[in-house]
Scaffold this motif. Sequence first.
Motif, mmCIF file in Angstrom:
data_model
loop_
_atom_site.group_PDB
_atom_site.id
_atom_site.type_symbol
_atom_site.label_atom_id
_atom_site.label_comp_id
_atom_site.label_asym_id
_atom_site.label_seq_id
_atom_site.Cartn_x
_atom_site.Cartn_y
_atom_site.Cartn_z
ATOM 1 N N VAL A 104 1.043 -1.168 -0.308
ATOM 2 C CA VAL A 104 0.056 -0.085 -0.419
ATOM 3 C C VAL A 104 0.777 1.348 0.366
ATOM 4 N N ASN A 105 0.924 1.972 -0.746
ATOM 5 C CA ASN A 105 1.371 3.335 -0.748
ATOM 6 C C ASN A 105 -0.037 4.771 -0.263
ATOM 7 N N GLY A 106 0.609 4.976 0.780
ATOM 8 C CA GLY A 106 -0.843 5.894 0.873
ATOM 9 C C GLY A 106 -0.661 6.950 1.077
ATOM 10 N N LYS A 107 0.555 7.443 0.460
ATOM 11 C CA LYS A 107 1.180 9.150 0.597
ATOM 12 C C LYS A 107 0.860 9.417 -1.331
ATOM 13 N N GLN A 108 -0.761 8.789 -1.515
ATOM 14 C CA GLN A 108 -1.434 9.766 -3.156
ATOM 15 C C GLN A 108 -2.318 9.556 -2.922
ATOM 16 N N ASN A 109 -3.044 10.131 -3.786
ATOM 17 C CA ASN A 109 -4.582 10.503 -3.648
ATOM 18 C C ASN A 109 -5.198 9.795 -3.621
ATOM 19 N N TYR A 110 -5.832 8.976 -2.764
ATOM 20 C CA TYR A 110 -6.630 7.511 -2.593
ATOM 21 C C TYR A 110 -7.968 7.586 -2.863
ATOM 22 N N THR A 111 -8.135 7.234 -3.768
ATOM 23 C CA THR A 111 -9.484 7.431 -5.122
ATOM 24 C C THR A 111 -9.851 6.033 -4.167
ATOM 25 N N TYR A 112 -11.669 5.496 -4.678
ATOM 26 C CA TYR A 112 -12.011 4.425 -4.711
ATOM 27 C C TYR A 112 -11.270 3.293 -5.710
ATOM 28 N N GLU A 113 -10.902 3.402 -6.016
ATOM 29 C CA GLU A 113 -10.237 2.801 -7.638
ATOM 30 C C GLU A 113 -8.713 2.325 -6.337
ATOM 31 N N THR A 114 -7.937 2.432 -6.233
ATOM 32 C CA THR A 114 -6.560 2.777 -5.704
ATOM 33 C C THR A 114 -6.874 2.012 -4.676
ATOM 34 N N MET A 115 -7.569 2.264 -4.083
ATOM 35 C CA MET A 115 -8.393 1.519 -2.616
ATOM 36 C C MET A 115 -8.393 -0.234 -3.041
ATOM 37 N N MET A 116 -9.703 0.125 -4.003
ATOM 38 C CA MET A 116 -10.245 -1.421 -4.597
ATOM 39 C C MET A 116 -8.728 -2.503 -5.347
ATOM 40 N N ASN A 117 -8.119 -2.106 -5.191
ATOM 41 C CA ASN A 117 -6.986 -2.267 -6.088
ATOM 42 C C ASN A 117 -5.888 -2.726 -4.921
ATOM 43 N N ASP A 118 -6.142 -1.796 -3.387
ATOM 44 C CA ASP A 118 -5.253 -2.607 -2.362
ATOM 45 C C ASP A 118 -5.383 -3.266 -2.124
ATOM 46 N N ILE A 119 -6.780 -4.094 -2.046
ATOM 47 C CA ILE A 119 -7.294 -4.793 -1.223
ATOM 48 C C ILE A 119 -7.269 -6.084 -1.441
ATOM 49 N N ARG A 120 -6.833 -5.373 -3.037
ATOM 50 C CA ARG A 120 -7.019 -7.592 -3.835
ATOM 51 C C ARG A 120 -5.820 -7.915 -4.104
ATOM 52 N N ARG A 121 -4.630 -6.521 -4.382
ATOM 53 C CA ARG A 121 -3.237 -7.316 -3.939
ATOM 54 C C ARG A 121 -2.721 -8.086 -2.360
ATOM 55 N N LEU A 122 -3.143 -6.718 -1.390
ATOM 56 C CA LEU A 122 -3.060 -7.445 0.101
ATOM 57 C C LEU A 122 -3.862 -9.224 0.018
ATOM 58 N N GLN A 123 -5.114 -9.150 -0.922
ATOM 59 C CA GLN A 123 -5.851 -10.480 -0.214
ATOM 60 C C GLN A 123 -5.132 -11.194 -1.031
ATOM 61 N N SER A 124 -4.886 -11.379 -2.245
ATOM 62 C CA SER A 124 -3.950 -12.016 -3.211
ATOM 63 C C SER A 124 -2.485 -12.565 -2.315
ATOM 64 N N VAL A 125 -2.257 -11.883 -1.935
ATOM 65 C CA VAL A 125 -0.327 -12.459 -0.290
ATOM 66 C C VAL A 125 -0.491 -12.748 0.290
ATOM 67 N N TYR A 126 -2.111 -12.379 1.247
ATOM 68 C CA TYR A 126 -2.202 -12.312 2.343
ATOM 69 C C TYR A 126 -4.076 -13.117 2.570
ATOM 70 N N PRO A 127 -4.040 -14.557 1.737
ATOM 71 C CA PRO A 127 -5.733 -14.749 1.292
ATOM 72 C C PRO A 127 -6.066 -15.349 2.878
ATOM 73 N N PHE A 128 -5.658 -15.641 4.126
ATOM 74 C CA PHE A 128 -6.099 -15.144 5.405
ATOM 75 C C PHE A 128 -7.379 -14.147 5.933
ATOM 76 N N LEU A 129 -7.070 -12.999 4.801
ATOM 77 C CA LEU A 129 -7.548 -11.592 5.292
ATOM 78 C C LEU A 129 -9.323 -11.974 3.943
ATOM 79 N N GLN A 130 -10.256 -12.243 5.124
ATOM 80 C CA GLN A 130 -11.422 -12.538 4.201
ATOM 81 C C GLN A 130 -11.814 -11.021 3.723
ATOM 82 N N VAL A 131 -12.633 -10.619 2.676
ATOM 83 C CA VAL A 131 -13.185 -9.318 2.293
ATOM 84 C C VAL A 131 -14.736 -9.705 1.650
#
Length: 396
Positions: A104-131
């Motif tokens: 996650v790069n929090g130091k940017q204009n953080y749009t909805y699309e940015t957040m959803m992309n980060d959630i998908r990336r995190l869940q891909s690497v850390y599948p113990f996260l439930q979304v």
Amino acid sequence: MDVYVRPGDSLWHYTQLFRIPLQLIIDSNRNINPQSLSVGQRIQIPGYVAQSYQIRRGDSLWSIAMSRNLPLDTLFLVNPTINPNQLQIGQTIKVPLRITWRLVNGKQNYTYETMMNDIRRLQSVYPFLQVDSIGNSVLDRELPEVLIGTGNKRVHYNGSFHANEWITTPTIMTFLNDYVLSLTNQMTIRGIITSSLYEQTTLSIVPMVNPDGVNLVLNGPPEEEPYRSNVLDWNNNSLDFSGWKANINGVDLNDQFPAEWEKERDRNPKTPGPRDYGGESPLSQPESIAMADLTKKRDFARVLAFHTQGEVIYWGFQNLEPPENKVLANAFGRVSGYTPVKTVDSYAGYKDWFIQDWRRSGFTVELGRGINPLPLAQFDEIYEEALGIFLAALYL
């Protein structure tokens, strides 16, 4: 990262090879029975990705493993069909790569699309996260909830109730990233062993309650009508939406809850606009309905709503809060430098409703100082202050 079960394999064997806690592997593979693995079955190993590597002259699986400080067996697990005695120059194999940095790069204009992309990336690497999806916004954007942990203490964080307070979302997402990094790399955060937090709590996060409003502030008005014309009209035809707090319907989502809602309505605008209009009735907006339904479903022990600005922690409502609220607020103040304040002359907020209906611990945390939206130059300072609160709300 995927591996494939071989005869004699067990999840415990994988924990030893990849140095990942067993519980995280179990929680990353909820559809399997750890006691009866099948040969060829796919197992997800959290905290790793499979990196492509081209064989060069003189390479062997042993030399590749040694150069990356990996057990040789890990290469066989991610390359189940490879013949170690017949490697060819230019052949591509997979090599496990342990993730030790933020995605996650929090130091940017953080749009909805940015957040959803980060959630998908995190869940891909850390599948113990439930979304899960808790509902949809006015413009039909899905409202994600991220769950982490296996404990009985149910804690909830949310951000971006108000559109121009969107910096709360990357602050929360950065904490989520640091939390999973500490778990998979078995590191502490500020000296705290996070594996115990994972075992004792279940953390629910809704990082962006108001995605339509956030994108309005960051990207300007949507193309969809009548929403485009409406927001321009309510904003005096200005394309500068930096003062906008409401959702795309011009309703302030944190004035939408049935906690003395009428008192808030009586003194606030009676028509839609950038801020403070509480709607025609409580819980009339899909975003506030989704948050109310989630709260009823999860039966949280405590909730923290993150806003900006003021470096203040509000912890009371109509003297209905439990005694522990003051204790917790003082603890949050010590770890953040923020000022605990029992209450202000304000009603109809999410925290207010939670305290009123559950008589449990609810807090509104105002991050940072200045004029909303706070500049990204403050992000590091805001995160370091908030980090103590994120952690304390889990261990206290």
